[in-house]
Design a protein around this motif. Structure first.
Motif, PDB file in Angstrom:
ATOM      1  N   SER A 101       0.903  -1.234   0.096  1.00 45.26           N
ATOM      2  CA  SER A 101      -0.084  -0.061   0.065  1.00 45.26           C
ATOM      3  C   SER A 101       0.904   1.107  -0.005  1.00 45.26           C
ATOM      4  O   SER A 101       0.614   2.312  -0.832  1.00 45.26           O
ATOM      5  CB  SER A 101      -0.963  -0.112   1.195  1.00 45.26           C
ATOM      6  OG  SER A 101      -0.238   0.109   2.454  1.00 45.26           O
ATOM      7  N   ALA A 104       2.168   1.797  -3.555  1.00 41.44           N
ATOM      8  CA  ALA A 104       1.197   2.413  -4.329  1.00 41.44           C
ATOM      9  C   ALA A 104       0.718   3.758  -4.023  1.00 41.44           C
ATOM     10  O   ALA A 104       0.523   4.472  -4.979  1.00 41.44           O
ATOM     11  CB  ALA A 104      -0.120   1.532  -4.475  1.00 41.44           C
ATOM     12  N   MET A 244      -6.751   1.284  -1.575  1.00 42.43           N
ATOM     13  CA  MET A 244      -6.198   0.699  -2.813  1.00 42.43           C
ATOM     14  C   MET A 244      -7.080  -0.302  -3.378  1.00 42.43           C
ATOM     15  O   MET A 244      -6.876  -0.803  -4.693  1.00 42.43           O
ATOM     16  CB  MET A 244      -4.835   0.193  -2.792  1.00 42.43           C
ATOM     17  CG  MET A 244      -3.997   1.355  -2.199  1.00 42.43           C
ATOM     18  SD  MET A 244      -3.625   2.734  -3.308  1.00 42.43           S
ATOM     19  CE  MET A 244      -2.761   3.680  -2.171  1.00 42.43           C
TER      20      MET A 244
END
Length: 296
Positions: A101, A104, A244
């Protein structure tokens, strides 16, 4: 020994394959074997074991040497960057790691901003669990990482806090509660996603003297979402990770807040390469004053 020999040893140690290392380094396999043999002869010790069934294995001293050789290669990269900076060039590689995470959320804007001014910088990205990233920094596999804090024995630059949130199954009784507390979760079937947040969750339940009943643990958020969707329990997951993954489940905050701190970790700020210093500066500009990551 030469830098080429050191680089060859590191690739063999990381791939655990003479063939793969030769392919990646554009060398012949005999040349790779000769480089390793030269290092072992010079050090008068065995660094790698060749096992017909298990393949290539590092000896205990080989693992220690690997850390030192990685440090040497990072230092050579640092020298090249410093020389390039004097010449007005932007060259070099940033070897960076992050848990999924964080990779990203943080890395794309950081890389995009750096590339605007330094288009020739290369980013060597490694993705793993939060604990994996810390281990890679300790062993010098990567130069810098985005991790969950604390990170003992590393220099850290905090970036932001990240709230843990609840993911409720459809028609769960707690949907009727205006504010859900940790006490409300006493004995409830809970689903956790492994990745480094477990300590904060356990401590929060202990402080509230609430029984944490972990029914399932997963290794990815998609699996957690699907388990909650099937009514197998209440998910508890970081808001950053959940953001996400699109879904239509009920996301709720929990009182008192369960938070984790996210930051950049490196072996030494003072010894960081120019490229790593640039990454840290860019991350601070983009995220240091950002609000706490909470559910919307």
């Amino acid at each position: 020994m030469t830098i080429t020999q050191i680089m060859t040893f590191v690739r063999v140690a990381e791939t655990l394959s003479f063939t793969q290392a030769a392919h990646e380094l554009h060398m012949t396999q005999p040349a790779v074997s000769h480089a390793i043999a030269s290092i072992e002869n010079e050090l008068d010790t065995l660094l790698l074991l060749r096992d017909r069934k298990k393949g290539v294995l590092l000896t205990e001293i080989g693992e220690q040497v690997l850390v030192q050789f990685r440090t040497i290669l990072h230092s050579m990269e640092k020298v090249q960057q410093q020389v390039a900076a004097v010449k007005g060039l932007d060259v070099g590689t940033i070897c960076v790691g992050a848990f999924p995470s964080a990779s990203a959320y943080f890395l794309p804007p950081i890389i995009q901003k750096i590339k605007q001014n330094y288009p020739n910088l290369i980013f060597d990205l490694h993705e793993g669990s939060a604990n994996d990233v810390k281990e890679w920094i300790y062993t010098r596999k990567i130069e810098v990482g985005i991790v969950l804090l604390p990170a003992p024995d590393l220099d850290v630059i905090p970036l932001c806090e990240n709230d843990m949130v609840l993911l409720l199954p459809d028609n769960h009784p707690l949907q009727q509660e205006a504010h859900i507390t940790v006490q409300h979760l006493h004995g409830e079937d809970m689903i956790l996603c492994k990745g480094g947040h477990e300590t904060a969750i356990i401590e929060a339940f202990d402080q509230e003297k609430s029984h944490l009943k972990i029914t399932f643990t997963t290794h990815n958020v998609s699996a957690l979402i699907n388990m909650v969707r099937q009514g197998l329990g209440i998910g508890i997951v970081s808001n950053l990770a959940l953001s996400m993954h699109p879904h239509h489940l009920d996301v709720r905050e929990v009182t008192p807040r369960i938070t984790s701190q996210i930051g950049i970790a490196i072996p030494s700020v003072s010894q960081a390469s120019l490229a790593v210093q640039l990454l840290i500066k860019t991350a601070q500009e983009l995220f240091l004053e950002s609000p706490v990551l909470t559910s919307s």
